[in-house]
Design a protein around this motif. Structure first.
Motif, PDB file in Angstrom:
ATOM      1  N   TYR A 217      26.511  53.856 -14.449  1.00 62.15           N
ATOM      2  CA  TYR A 217      27.287  52.897 -13.663  1.00 62.15           C
ATOM      3  C   TYR A 217      26.706  52.803 -12.264  1.00 62.15           C
ATOM      4  O   TYR A 217      25.939  53.658 -11.827  1.00 62.15           O
ATOM      5  CB  TYR A 217      28.764  53.297 -13.594  1.00 62.15           C
ATOM      6  CG  TYR A 217      29.025  54.594 -12.857  1.00 62.15           C
ATOM      7  CD1 TYR A 217      29.333  54.606 -11.500  1.00 62.15           C
ATOM      8  CD2 TYR A 217      28.947  55.822 -13.516  1.00 62.15           C
ATOM      9  CE1 TYR A 217      29.569  55.798 -10.831  1.00 62.15           C
ATOM     10  CE2 TYR A 217      29.182  57.006 -12.858  1.00 62.15           C
ATOM     11  CZ  TYR A 217      29.485  56.997 -11.507  1.00 62.15           C
ATOM     12  OH  TYR A 217      29.717  58.168 -10.835  1.00 62.15           O
TER      13      TYR A 217
ATOM     14  N   THR B 106      33.812  47.199 -16.236  1.00 62.19           N
ATOM     15  CA  THR B 106      32.729  46.408 -16.809  1.00 62.19           C
ATOM     16  C   THR B 106      32.917  44.989 -16.315  1.00 62.19           C
ATOM     17  O   THR B 106      33.920  44.343 -16.619  1.00 62.19           O
ATOM     18  CB  THR B 106      32.757  46.458 -18.350  1.00 62.19           C
ATOM     19  OG1 THR B 106      32.602  47.822 -18.765  1.00 62.19           O
ATOM     20  CG2 THR B 106      31.639  45.630 -18.944  1.00 62.19           C
TER      21      THR B 106
ATOM     22  N   ARG C 265      27.957  39.722 -10.639  1.00 60.07           N
ATOM     23  CA  ARG C 265      27.997  39.594 -12.102  1.00 60.07           C
ATOM     24  C   ARG C 265      26.741  38.889 -12.594  1.00 60.07           C
ATOM     25  O   ARG C 265      26.127  38.091 -11.907  1.00 60.07           O
ATOM     26  CB  ARG C 265      29.250  38.864 -12.554  1.00 60.07           C
ATOM     27  CG  ARG C 265      29.297  37.423 -12.127  1.00 60.07           C
ATOM     28  CD  ARG C 265      30.586  36.779 -12.544  1.00 60.07           C
ATOM     29  NE  ARG C 265      30.740  35.516 -11.846  1.00 60.07           N
ATOM     30  CZ  ARG C 265      31.804  34.778 -11.923  1.00 60.07           C
ATOM     31  NH1 ARG C 265      32.828  35.166 -12.664  1.00 60.07           N
ATOM     32  NH2 ARG C 265      31.874  33.648 -11.273  1.00 60.07           N
ATOM     33  N   ARG C 266      26.395  39.241 -13.794  1.00 63.07           N
ATOM     34  CA  ARG C 266      25.199  38.682 -14.422  1.00 63.07           C
ATOM     35  C   ARG C 266      25.562  37.454 -15.249  1.00 63.07           C
ATOM     36  O   ARG C 266      26.727  37.183 -15.497  1.00 63.07           O
ATOM     37  CB  ARG C 266      24.557  39.744 -15.309  1.00 63.07           C
ATOM     38  CG  ARG C 266      24.057  40.927 -14.511  1.00 63.07           C
ATOM     39  CD  ARG C 266      23.471  41.984 -15.402  1.00 63.07           C
ATOM     40  NE  ARG C 266      22.847  43.028 -14.606  1.00 63.07           N
ATOM     41  CZ  ARG C 266      22.876  44.291 -14.915  1.00 63.07           C
ATOM     42  NH1 ARG C 266      23.492  44.708 -16.009  1.00 63.07           N
ATOM     43  NH2 ARG C 266      22.293  45.181 -14.140  1.00 63.07           N
TER      44      ARG C 266
ATOM     45  N   LEU D 288      32.210  41.410 -16.526  1.00 60.47           N
ATOM     46  CA  LEU D 288      31.709  40.494 -17.545  1.00 60.47           C
ATOM     47  C   LEU D 288      30.901  39.374 -16.913  1.00 60.47           C
ATOM     48  O   LEU D 288      31.205  38.912 -15.807  1.00 60.47           O
ATOM     49  CB  LEU D 288      32.879  39.931 -18.350  1.00 60.47           C
ATOM     50  CG  LEU D 288      33.761  40.985 -19.039  1.00 60.47           C
ATOM     51  CD1 LEU D 288      34.919  40.316 -19.768  1.00 60.47           C
ATOM     52  CD2 LEU D 288      32.953  41.844 -19.985  1.00 60.47           C
TER      53      LEU D 288
ATOM     54  N   SER E  66      26.096  35.434 -18.599  1.00 59.67           N
ATOM     55  CA  SER E  66      26.744  35.912 -19.829  1.00 59.67           C
ATOM     56  C   SER E  66      25.754  36.283 -20.925  1.00 59.67           C
ATOM     57  O   SER E  66      26.109  37.006 -21.851  1.00 59.67           O
ATOM     58  CB  SER E  66      27.737  34.869 -20.341  1.00 59.67           C
ATOM     59  OG  SER E  66      27.058  33.674 -20.661  1.00 59.67           O
ATOM     60  N   SER E  67      24.515  35.834 -20.835  1.00 62.79           N
ATOM     61  CA  SER E  67      23.505  36.192 -21.839  1.00 62.79           C
ATOM     62  C   SER E  67      22.903  37.574 -21.587  1.00 62.79           C
ATOM     63  O   SER E  67      22.172  38.089 -22.424  1.00 62.79           O
ATOM     64  CB  SER E  67      22.398  35.140 -21.863  1.00 62.79           C
ATOM     65  OG  SER E  67      21.705  35.121 -20.618  1.00 62.79           O
ATOM     66  N   GLN E  68      23.207  38.189 -20.440  1.00 62.55           N
ATOM     67  CA  GLN E  68      22.668  39.502 -20.088  1.00 62.55           C
ATOM     68  C   GLN E  68      23.742  40.573 -20.271  1.00 62.55           C
ATOM     69  O   GLN E  68      24.940  40.272 -20.265  1.00 62.55           O
ATOM     70  CB  GLN E  68      22.198  39.513 -18.634  1.00 62.55           C
ATOM     71  CG  GLN E  68      21.071  38.537 -18.364  1.00 62.55           C
ATOM     72  CD  GLN E  68      20.726  38.516 -16.883  1.00 62.55           C
ATOM     73  OE1 GLN E  68      21.585  38.454 -16.030  1.00 62.55           O
ATOM     74  NE2 GLN E  68      19.435  38.565 -16.609  1.00 62.55           N
ATOM     75  N   PRO E  69      23.330  41.831 -20.402  1.00 64.17           N
ATOM     76  CA  PRO E  69      24.333  42.900 -20.505  1.00 64.17           C
ATOM     77  C   PRO E  69      25.189  42.943 -19.228  1.00 64.17           C
ATOM     78  O   PRO E  69      24.676  42.726 -18.128  1.00 64.17           O
ATOM     79  CB  PRO E  69      23.498  44.175 -20.626  1.00 64.17           C
ATOM     80  CG  PRO E  69      22.133  43.722 -21.014  1.00 64.17           C
ATOM     81  CD  PRO E  69      21.957  42.332 -20.488  1.00 64.17           C
ATOM     82  N   PRO E  70      26.461  43.200 -19.369  1.00 67.71           N
ATOM     83  CA  PRO E  70      27.327  43.237 -18.180  1.00 67.71           C
ATOM     84  C   PRO E  70      27.036  44.451 -17.318  1.00 67.71           C
ATOM     85  O   PRO E  70      26.489  45.453 -17.783  1.00 67.71           O
ATOM     86  CB  PRO E  70      28.738  43.309 -18.770  1.00 67.71           C
ATOM     87  CG  PRO E  70      28.549  43.903 -20.115  1.00 67.71           C
ATOM     88  CD  PRO E  70      27.192  43.463 -20.602  1.00 67.71           C
ATOM     89  N   ARG E  71      27.397  44.356 -16.056  1.00 65.62           N
ATOM     90  CA  ARG E  71      27.265  45.489 -15.130  1.00 65.62           C
ATOM     91  C   ARG E  71      28.467  46.396 -15.291  1.00 65.62           C
ATOM     92  O   ARG E  71      29.589  45.930 -15.504  1.00 65.62           O
ATOM     93  CB  ARG E  71      27.238  45.012 -13.689  1.00 65.62           C
ATOM     94  CG  ARG E  71      25.968  44.332 -13.299  1.00 65.62           C
ATOM     95  CD  ARG E  71      26.028  43.968 -11.838  1.00 65.62           C
ATOM     96  NE  ARG E  71      25.163  44.864 -11.103  1.00 65.62           N
ATOM     97  CZ  ARG E  71      24.369  44.454 -10.116  1.00 65.62           C
ATOM     98  NH1 ARG E  71      24.369  43.205  -9.736  1.00 65.62           N
ATOM     99  NH2 ARG E  71      23.604  45.328  -9.504  1.00 65.62           N
TER     100      ARG E  71
END
Length: 137
Positions: free
Chosen positions: A52, A21, A89-90, A23, A92-97
């Motif tokens: 995934y 994951t 990575r996205r 973050l 931090s306000s978005q769901p993690p990959r």
């Protein structure tokens, strides 16, 4: 200095795999941080499957000098992989990959595990929701 990340053995490397994951971060310069988990490979029931993405990339030079943190512990990876993770990575306000990355999700120090996991790569890539190709900076 932190102790380096230590891989826990898979219950059975022929039917389990690790997923990473990735973050999110507020700034591009923030350290790359990840969480690791073990999931069943192909034995999950509908609704239990973990979606995934599989990362395909060139390893580049075989110099593992770039730090990422896995479960709070440092792990050294190649520069190209570090760049890929930092870019993918996205916020931090978005769901993690959730990713499968061979250099991190397979214990590169365990030849038995590597051999079993390499045999499963067709299934690992085939069951991925998407395959992300990273060609470099």
């Amino acid at each position: 200095m932190d102790d380096p990340y230590e891989f826990r053995p898979l219950p059975d490397a022929s039917c389990h795999m690790r997923l990473l994951t990735l973050l999110g971060a507020d700034e591009a310069s923030a350290p790359v941080e990840c969480k690791m988990r073990v999931v069943g490979l192909g034995s999950q029931q509908p609704g239990e499957q973990v979606p995934y993405e599989a990362l395909s990339y060139t390893w580049g030079a075989d110099v593992h000098d770039e730090p990422v943190r896995v479960d709070g512990r440092p792990l050294r990876v190649t520069r190209n992989l570090h760049h890929a993770l930092a870019r993918l990575r996205r916020h931090s306000s978005q769901p993690p990959r959730v990713l499968w990355v061979d250099a991190i999700c397979i214990n590169q120090g365990d030849d038995d595990e590597k051999n079993l996991q390499v045999c499963e790569m067709r299934h690992i890539y085939g069951r991925a929701a998407a395959v992300v190709a990273w060609l470099g900076e």
